[in-house]
Design a protein around this motif. Structure first.
Motif, short mmCIF file in Angstrom:
data_model
loop_
_atom_site.label_atom_id
_atom_site.label_comp_id
_atom_site.label_asym_id
_atom_site.label_seq_id
_atom_site.Cartn_x
_atom_site.Cartn_y
_atom_site.Cartn_z
N ARG A 124 -0.80 37.69 117.64
CA ARG A 124 -2.18 38.19 117.70
C ARG A 124 -2.34 39.39 116.76
O ARG A 124 -1.57 40.35 116.80
CB ARG A 124 -2.54 38.58 119.13
N ARG A 163 -5.02 42.29 115.19
CA ARG A 163 -6.28 43.03 115.28
C ARG A 163 -6.70 43.46 113.88
O ARG A 163 -5.90 44.03 113.13
CB ARG A 163 -6.13 44.26 116.18
N ASP A 179 -9.69 45.72 111.88
CA ASP A 179 -10.82 46.64 111.93
C ASP A 179 -11.55 46.53 110.60
O ASP A 179 -10.93 46.67 109.54
CB ASP A 179 -10.33 48.07 112.14
N VAL A 218 -14.44 45.28 115.35
CA VAL A 218 -13.05 44.91 115.68
C VAL A 218 -12.99 43.41 115.92
O VAL A 218 -13.85 42.84 116.59
CB VAL A 218 -12.55 45.67 116.92
N HIS A 248 -10.14 39.97 116.60
CA HIS A 248 -8.77 39.50 116.78
C HIS A 248 -8.66 38.04 116.39
O HIS A 248 -9.62 37.29 116.45
CB HIS A 248 -8.26 39.75 118.21
N ALA A 262 -1.17 43.07 117.62
CA ALA A 262 -1.72 43.47 118.91
C ALA A 262 -1.01 42.73 120.04
O ALA A 262 -0.46 41.64 119.83
CB ALA A 262 -3.22 43.18 118.95
N PHE A 268 -4.58 41.53 124.20
CA PHE A 268 -5.70 42.18 123.53
C PHE A 268 -6.80 41.17 123.23
O PHE A 268 -6.56 40.10 122.67
CB PHE A 268 -5.25 42.82 122.22
N ALA A 310 -10.65 41.32 121.57
CA ALA A 310 -11.62 42.19 120.90
C ALA A 310 -12.94 42.25 121.65
O ALA A 310 -13.60 43.30 121.69
CB ALA A 310 -11.85 41.71 119.48
#
Length: 266
Positions: free
Chosen positions: A2, A4, A6, A61, A63, A95, A99, A101
């Motif tokens: 996974r 993440r 930004d 954000v 994922h 992540a 997690f 998003a």
């Protein structure tokens, strides 16, 4: 694994975040860039906030689950080499599998910017700041804003979607001026329904112009029904600034809590 991501984007030339056939969207551009980079047919993406057409983001954000991705710093560099200039990946990180998003977020913070004085209207930022022809009373707007803060049914400020709740917790709604004299509205909540921020701002602008008293905002909220007296302001003044998440060991619990249907506090 996974991952993440930004990212930031200028929403001017996008039909919002969500992929739509035949239309240019942020999700479409990012998914295509990832597919090109990883040499796969498609990539699934989940974002923190599905911004509407014309809305910008500085703190979106996302994922995604990838097999054998390059190191985060390499992923950022290569993605930005493929993506168009109006979308930038600012950071990538591995992540936890828990997690999410969207469902893991504690809150989203937006800013709405209005230039209501001639000296504050800057043509160089016209794509991100709403130029308003009349001065606004921020003191009155802040008084009205306080009537809207809290956990409420925001049906008066949302475009209703079948089966979806309009109950939200609005943690912050306030107005101030930046160094250039631009009126900046800060709006923070656990989540937002469709057109909610732009409708809230539209209501407060009516108060700021002196066309309605501050108490009117509370009356609109209590009605729990859309009204033509509440304008929906233009999208280009709105920017998703930040999304907050709990510590890693609380992510799974937060996702479960968020997925549960919201109910009104008794």
């Amino acid at each position: 694994m996974r991952i993440r991501l930004d990212l930031s984007y200028d929403g001017t030339d996008f039909h919002g975040w969500a992929a739509q056939p035949g239309l240019r969207t942020v999700q479409g551009e990012l998914a295509a860039a990832l597919a090109t980079l990883l040499r796969v047919p498609s990539v699934d993406l989940v974002c923190a906030g599905r911004t509407d057409a014309g809305v910008h983001a500085r703190g979106q954000v996302v994922h995604t689950d990838l097999e054998d991705p390059p190191p985060p710093e390499v992923l950022v560099r290569r993605l930005n080499g493929i993506l168009p200039a109006d979308v930038r990946v600012r950071r990538a990180a591995v992540a936890p599998v828990s997690f999410d998003a969207r469902f893991g977020a504690l809150w989203r913070r937006y800013a709405y910017r209005i230039a209501d004085r001639p000296e504050a209207v800057d043509p160089l930022v016209r794509g991100h700041v709403l130029a308003w022809p009349r001065p606004l009373d921020l003191e009155a707007m802040n008084a009205a804003s306080q009537l809207l803060v809290g956990r409420h049914d925001f049906a008066s400020f949302c475009k209703q979607r079948e089966g979806a709740t309009t109950i939200r917790t609005l943690d912050e709604l306030s107005w101030d001026r930046d160094a250039a004299g631009v009126a900046v509205g800060t709006v923070r909540a656990d989540a937002f329904c469709h057109s909610m921020v732009r409708s809230l701002v539209g209501c407060l602008v009516v108060v700021g112009e002196g066309r309605r008293p501050a108490a009117w905002a509370g009356e609109v909220l209590a009605a729990e029904a859309r009204s033509s007296s509440v304008p929906v302001v233009h999208a280009h003044g709105l920017t998703l600034e930040e999304v907050a998440y709990p510590p890693d060991d609380e992510l799974e619990a937060r996702s479960l809590q968020t997925r549960a249907k919201r109910v009104r506090d008794e």
